[in-house]
Design an enzyme around this catalytic site. Structure first.
Site, mmCIF file in Angstrom:
data_model
loop_
_atom_site.group_PDB
_atom_site.id
_atom_site.type_symbol
_atom_site.label_atom_id
_atom_site.label_comp_id
_atom_site.label_asym_id
_atom_site.label_seq_id
_atom_site.Cartn_x
_atom_site.Cartn_y
_atom_site.Cartn_z
ATOM 1 N N ASP A 94 6.312 -2.166 0.406
ATOM 2 C CA ASP A 94 5.654 -3.021 -0.605
ATOM 3 C C ASP A 94 6.618 -3.999 -1.289
ATOM 4 O O ASP A 94 6.622 -4.113 -2.515
ATOM 5 C CB ASP A 94 4.992 -2.169 -1.687
ATOM 6 C CG ASP A 94 4.206 -0.990 -1.151
ATOM 7 O OD1 ASP A 94 3.644 -1.108 -0.064
ATOM 8 O OD2 ASP A 94 4.146 0.044 -1.852
ATOM 9 N N GLU A 96 -5.874 -4.216 -0.124
ATOM 10 C CA GLU A 96 -4.882 -4.092 -1.202
ATOM 11 C C GLU A 96 -3.791 -5.140 -0.994
ATOM 12 O O GLU A 96 -3.891 -6.005 -0.129
ATOM 13 C CB GLU A 96 -4.280 -2.687 -1.183
ATOM 14 C CG GLU A 96 -3.590 -2.345 0.137
ATOM 15 C CD GLU A 96 -3.307 -0.856 0.302
ATOM 16 O OE1 GLU A 96 -3.819 -0.064 -0.507
ATOM 17 O OE2 GLU A 96 -2.581 -0.499 1.249
#
Length: 326
Positions: free
Chosen positions: A38, A208
């Site tokens: 991420d 997401e």
């Protein structure tokens, strides 16, 4: 004399080759050691910075590290720039940091606790520091977003600065994405003209990991699709004339390559405006790994066609060539 001249020529040639090898030095993938996912990226003080999630079991995700580089090739690790000892309400699952510099301060947005309902403590927090490497302290003493608005789990935050200088929080898991207008000191939000705080901008197939940037006056909205533990995790995008959409999905631009790695997703973009270069920084899973948390941070070049479409990114083991900020 002839022998000496030949020797000098040989030495000059070897020096030239050595210089060339330095010039074309590659980052390689992953760009640094360890399980990290991420990644958010920024350029501060003529250095590239990467802020990733420490990829481990949720209960072990109690800190964040950062990495800096002069050239995208050699990276320096900055350990524990923030942890749960500084964020009293956080106890696990510190995820997907998003970094922004404003008024000589560095603000680090993060998710914590992986809340599953409005009745739990956690959500999106903000930490602040005087330097990009921290140490960061809690800006609010509580989460900035701690409820499910429009069905969006309060995770995977990204801070977007628009052309007029307004900052927005774009976030959301559970297949919903919201945008909200941040106030000047990042302690809360300003309502939109209709009085709402959180506007939903979810495109088709969104899961997401939202990310947004402006190029040639257009708003490029990117996100991750698929399950993060699976091989088909990927990145898609849409384009609009406004940060509020509407965003019609164009297609995928980053996905697995069965010969290199799987689960390529949850990215951000380094934009070197001076060099006109775009780099996508993302995580993926090595072919040798089956553990969902075994993810590494990688970089590859991102290019556009003449109409402004993002070309599919080829994930590589080589990464990118060395590139200074200036």
């Amino acid at each position: 004399m002839k022998y000496l001249f030949s020797s000098l020529l040989l030495l000059a040639g070897l020096a030239s080759l050595a210089q060339d090898s330095k010039t074309i030095k590659q980052s390689g993938n992953p760009i640094f050691k360890g399980w990290y996912a991420d990644p958010d990226v920024a350029i501060f003080n003529n250095k590239y910075w990467v802020y990733p999630t420490y990829s481990a079991k949720y209960k072990e995700q109690v800190f964040l590290d950062a990495f800096s580089s002069d050239d995208l090739v050699t990276w320096k690790k900055h350990e524990h720039i923030v942890d749960t000892s500084a964020i009293k309400w956080a106890n696990k699952a510190m995820w997907a940091p998003a970094i922004v510099k404003k008024d000589k301060k560095y603000y680090l947005f993060f998710g914590a606790n992986d809340i599953q309902s409005d009745n739990e403590i956690g959500g999106i927090g903000v930490a602040v520091a005087d330097k990009p490497e921290g140490p960061y302290k809690d800006h609010l003493g509580k989460p900035l977003v701690d409820k499910f608005h429009n069905g969006a789990q309060p995770i995977d935050q990204f801070v977007f600065k628009d052309k007029d200088g307004q900052y927005y929080l774009i976030y959301g898991g559970w297949r919903h994405c919201n945008i909200a207008k941040l106030n000047k000191d990042f302690t809360g939000f300003l309502p939109f003209e209709d009085g709402t705080i959180f506007k939903e901008i979810t495109p088709d197939n969104y899961v997401e990991g939202p990310y947004m940037f402006i190029r040639n006056g257009k708003y490029y909205f990117m996100w991750s699709e698929g399950g993060w533990t699976g091989p088909d995790y990927s990145v898609a995008y849409a384009v609009s004339d406004s940060p509020f959409g509407p965003f019609k999905r164009v297609g995928k631009i980053l996905k697995q390559d069965a010969s290199i790695a799987t689960g390529a997703g949850h990215h951000s973009v380094i934009i070197n405006e001076k060099k006109g270069a775009y780099y996508i920084v993302y995580h993926r899973r090595p072919l040798t790994e089956t553990d969902g948390n075994h993810r590494v941070t990688c970089i590859d070049e991102m290019k556009f066609d003449t109409e402004g479409n993002i070309l599919p990114v080829k994930i590589t083991n080589e990464g990118v060539k060395a590139q200074k900020v200036k």
